[in-house]
Enzyme design. Structure first.
Site, PDB file in Angstrom:
ATOM      1  N   CYS A 140      12.797   8.961   2.973  1.00  0.00           N
ATOM      2  CA  CYS A 140      12.989  10.382   2.670  1.00  0.00           C
ATOM      3  C   CYS A 140      13.983  11.002   3.652  1.00  0.00           C
ATOM      4  O   CYS A 140      13.825  10.873   4.869  1.00  0.00           O
ATOM      5  CB  CYS A 140      11.661  11.133   2.759  1.00  0.00           C
ATOM      6  SG  CYS A 140      11.823  12.915   2.598  1.00  0.00           S
ATOM      7  N   CYS A 169      10.095  17.576   7.632  1.00  0.00           N
ATOM      8  CA  CYS A 169       9.046  18.022   6.713  1.00  0.00           C
ATOM      9  C   CYS A 169       7.672  17.644   7.253  1.00  0.00           C
ATOM     10  O   CYS A 169       7.504  16.614   7.895  1.00  0.00           O
ATOM     11  CB  CYS A 169       9.280  17.367   5.351  1.00  0.00           C
ATOM     12  SG  CYS A 169       8.004  17.725   4.133  1.00  0.00           S
ATOM     13  N   CYS A 218      11.257  14.965  -3.416  1.00  0.00           N
ATOM     14  CA  CYS A 218      10.098  14.510  -2.634  1.00  0.00           C
ATOM     15  C   CYS A 218       9.610  13.234  -3.292  1.00  0.00           C
ATOM     16  O   CYS A 218       9.166  13.252  -4.454  1.00  0.00           O
ATOM     17  CB  CYS A 218       8.992  15.564  -2.614  1.00  0.00           C
ATOM     18  SG  CYS A 218       7.467  14.952  -1.868  1.00  0.00           S
ATOM     19  N   GLN A 257      -8.353  15.528  -7.938  1.00  0.00           N
ATOM     20  CA  GLN A 257      -7.746  14.628  -6.962  1.00  0.00           C
ATOM     21  C   GLN A 257      -6.265  14.403  -7.285  1.00  0.00           C
ATOM     22  O   GLN A 257      -5.900  14.212  -8.447  1.00  0.00           O
ATOM     23  CB  GLN A 257      -8.474  13.288  -6.952  1.00  0.00           C
ATOM     24  CG  GLN A 257      -9.909  13.366  -6.456  1.00  0.00           C
ATOM     25  CD  GLN A 257     -10.019  13.378  -4.937  1.00  0.00           C
ATOM     26  OE1 GLN A 257      -9.032  13.526  -4.230  1.00  0.00           O
ATOM     27  NE2 GLN A 257     -11.229  13.226  -4.426  1.00  0.00           N
ATOM     28  N   TYR A 296     -21.868  18.646  -3.797  1.00  0.00           N
ATOM     29  CA  TYR A 296     -20.439  18.991  -3.742  1.00  0.00           C
ATOM     30  C   TYR A 296     -19.724  18.385  -4.954  1.00  0.00           C
ATOM     31  O   TYR A 296     -18.711  17.699  -4.816  1.00  0.00           O
ATOM     32  CB  TYR A 296     -19.782  18.481  -2.458  1.00  0.00           C
ATOM     33  CG  TYR A 296     -20.376  18.970  -1.161  1.00  0.00           C
ATOM     34  CD1 TYR A 296     -20.064  20.224  -0.658  1.00  0.00           C
ATOM     35  CD2 TYR A 296     -21.246  18.171  -0.426  1.00  0.00           C
ATOM     36  CE1 TYR A 296     -20.598  20.675   0.551  1.00  0.00           C
ATOM     37  CE2 TYR A 296     -21.781  18.605   0.783  1.00  0.00           C
ATOM     38  CZ  TYR A 296     -21.455  19.856   1.260  1.00  0.00           C
ATOM     39  OH  TYR A 296     -21.982  20.289   2.451  1.00  0.00           O
ATOM     40  N   GLU A 337     -22.674  22.568  -6.870  1.00  0.00           N
ATOM     41  CA  GLU A 337     -21.409  22.981  -6.266  1.00  0.00           C
ATOM     42  C   GLU A 337     -21.468  24.485  -6.038  1.00  0.00           C
ATOM     43  O   GLU A 337     -21.960  25.230  -6.889  1.00  0.00           O
ATOM     44  CB  GLU A 337     -20.255  22.614  -7.202  1.00  0.00           C
ATOM     45  CG  GLU A 337     -18.917  23.251  -6.888  1.00  0.00           C
ATOM     46  CD  GLU A 337     -18.354  22.782  -5.561  1.00  0.00           C
ATOM     47  OE1 GLU A 337     -18.023  23.660  -4.747  1.00  0.00           O
ATOM     48  OE2 GLU A 337     -18.247  21.568  -5.346  1.00  0.00           O
ATOM     49  N   ASP A 365     -19.837  14.232  -1.526  1.00  0.00           N
ATOM     50  CA  ASP A 365     -18.376  14.183  -1.323  1.00  0.00           C
ATOM     51  C   ASP A 365     -17.960  15.533  -0.737  1.00  0.00           C
ATOM     52  O   ASP A 365     -17.382  16.372  -1.440  1.00  0.00           O
ATOM     53  CB  ASP A 365     -17.680  13.908  -2.661  1.00  0.00           C
ATOM     54  CG  ASP A 365     -16.166  13.765  -2.512  1.00  0.00           C
ATOM     55  OD1 ASP A 365     -15.684  13.741  -1.373  1.00  0.00           O
ATOM     56  OD2 ASP A 365     -15.478  13.693  -3.543  1.00  0.00           O
ATOM     57  N   CYS A 388     -13.446  12.404   3.276  1.00  0.00           N
ATOM     58  CA  CYS A 388     -11.989  12.529   3.485  1.00  0.00           C
ATOM     59  C   CYS A 388     -11.668  12.741   4.960  1.00  0.00           C
ATOM     60  O   CYS A 388     -10.516  13.007   5.301  1.00  0.00           O
ATOM     61  CB  CYS A 388     -11.428  13.680   2.648  1.00  0.00           C
ATOM     62  SG  CYS A 388     -12.134  15.293   3.031  1.00  0.00           S
TER      63      CYS A 388
END
Length: 453
Positions: free
Chosen positions: A75, A81, A162, A286, A315, A336, A384, A411
């Site tokens: 890139c 960036c 990108c 996602q 979640y 949720e 999650d 995550c």
């Protein structure tokens, strides 16, 4: 210790490690220096910048002995960036570092050195994987710019390409920027709060090819919108939805509360495996559907469903994991805190003809006890959470009701490790952990952990 290292010092140092955000770590007599752009195993020359009591920051001046894993970033704006942190590290090297990142926190924070952390499940082609782009527009020195923010700033790094987003997003970003003056559309200025176009959002259904474009403007009045709509349809004929969102607030939040449809329908359809999802302008979904399927299959493997289980999905978002689970479980109950996400989840269950998936809005730590009071008993709990990890009250709720098996999709390795330690202290045993690379070229890594009581 900071007297050892002074601001503006030029030093020759050996890089030992990477931080969770992709900076190299070198130590000068035990004092850590964080060096963006440096890689483990390298001898580098740096200039010290900011120094704090327990650590400091340095600028990479020269790589004296490069890592064998160092590559030239493809890139052209990588070094400016803030979207990617690891294009200068080979993909094989990225996989090694991400496994190490998970392994380190599981040892140090969870204190579980004997729990297996498997090699990361990566991609065959770790480029062009993002199905959603959020592109800011602005004005710099009298010209319109668009691209991505420089790391830790709101300065737009101007670019037309990108290589982790779709080609359609590239095409729209470049064309809209070029034609805005012709169309009479000005770009928003965060400092003066003047100008119209704030963001361009492009969503693409990787399985279906359906494309949604969202124009975020600072005002409801948008006289040029018909010309912009026609331009978008000309540049990307595959577009099936063009939406207009109004955000008139002085904020760096992207979306405002008002969204209307300018062309086509107000959603697109995408599929992960054999599950279809209806995605609106603001739906959480996602960004890497290929690896999402890998992640969810791993969660399913760890859930070990045979068809008779009652399952909780805490979640649950728009029901992405819930619907995968519902294909193999007796009943799935998703919770949720965002009401709109629950409405999306119910619609997605109906879309897929799954009547054994049930959804309720609220905090998991409040809703789950209510389900138990109603006489429901659960075999498996899947969680999650966001990057901050599980709410402490939810962890205590899990320990109170003790479903036999917990599948934790994470995550953030650090908060995963913290929460595993709490669950271990409450009687659960972590069996194994499988990292999955959802965000190639970045420093982020997802993991799935399997726990048994």
């Amino acid at each position: 210790m900071s007297f050892i290292v002074q601001q503006h010092d030029r030093l020759n140092v050996y890089v030992e490690d990477l931080t969770h955000d992709g900076s190299g770590v070198a130590k000068v007599e035990g004092y850590p220096l964080f060096i963006p752009g440096a890689l483990p195993g390298e001898q580098v020359e740096v200039q010290v910048g900011k120094t704090l009591k327990n650590y400091g920051f340095a600028k990479l001046l020269e790589v004296i002995e490069p890592s064998p894993q160092r590559v030239e970033p493809p890139c052209p704006v990588f070094w400016d960036c803030g979207g990617c942190q690891m294009q200068h590290l080979s993909y094989e090297g990225q996989m090694i570092q991400k496994q190490k990142q998970v392994r380190d926190v599981i040892d140090r924070i969870a204190k579980l050195p004997n729990v297996p952390v498997h090699p990361v499940k990566g991609m065959d082609n770790p480029w062009r994987y993002r199905n959603k782009s959020q592109i800011p527009f602005g004005e710099q020195n009298g010209r319109i710019v668009s691209g991505f923010y420089k790391s830790r700033t709101h300065h737009i790094v101007d670019t037309d390409v990108c290589i982790i987003q779709s080609e359609e997003a590239d095409l729209l970003m470049a064309t809209l920027k070029r034609e805005m003056l012709i169309l009479g559309v000005d770009a928003y200025n965060e400092r003066t709060h003047k100008g119209l176009l704030r963001h361009l959002i492009v969503r693409k259904g990787k399985a279906t090819g359906e494309i949604m474009v969202v124009l975020v403007t600072s005002k409801r009045k948008f006289p040029e919108r018909e010309a912009v709509v026609e331009m978008i349809k000309r540049v990307v004929p595959e577009v099936t939805s063009i939406m207009h969102n109004v955000n008139s607030e002085k904020t760096n939040v992207i979306f405002g509360n008002e969204t209307s449809c300018l062309y086509g329908k107000s959603f697109i359809i995408d599929s992960i495996g054999d599950i279809d999802f209806e995605i609106s302008a603001r739906s959480f979904y996602q960004v890497n559907p290929e690896q999402t399927e890998v992640l969810y299959k791993q969660a399913l493997d760890y859930a070990q469903l045979s068809g008779g289980e009652m399952v909780i999905d805490a979640y649950c978002g728009i029901g992405t994991i819930s619907l995968f689970l519902a294909k193999q479980a007796k009943e799935v109950y998703g919770v949720e805190i965002v009401p709109q996400a629950i409405e999306d989840a119910k619609r997605n269950a109906e879309l897929n003809g799954l009547d054994n998936a049930h959804f309720e809005a609220g905090a998991a730590e409040d809703v789950i006890p209510k389900w138990y009071e109603q006489g429901k008993r659960f075999d498996v709990l899947v969680v999650d959470p966001p990057r901050k990890g599980c709410d402490e009250k939810l962890l205590q709720t899990i320990l109170t009701y003790k479903p036999k098996r917990v599948v934790y999709v994470s995550c953030n390795p650090g908060t995963l490790a913290r929460d595993l330690r709490i669950l271990e202290d409450g009687g659960y045993k972590t069996q194994e952990i499988q990292p999955v690379d959802m965000f190639p070229q970045s420093s982020h890594v997802e993991s799935v952990a399997w726990l048994e009581i």
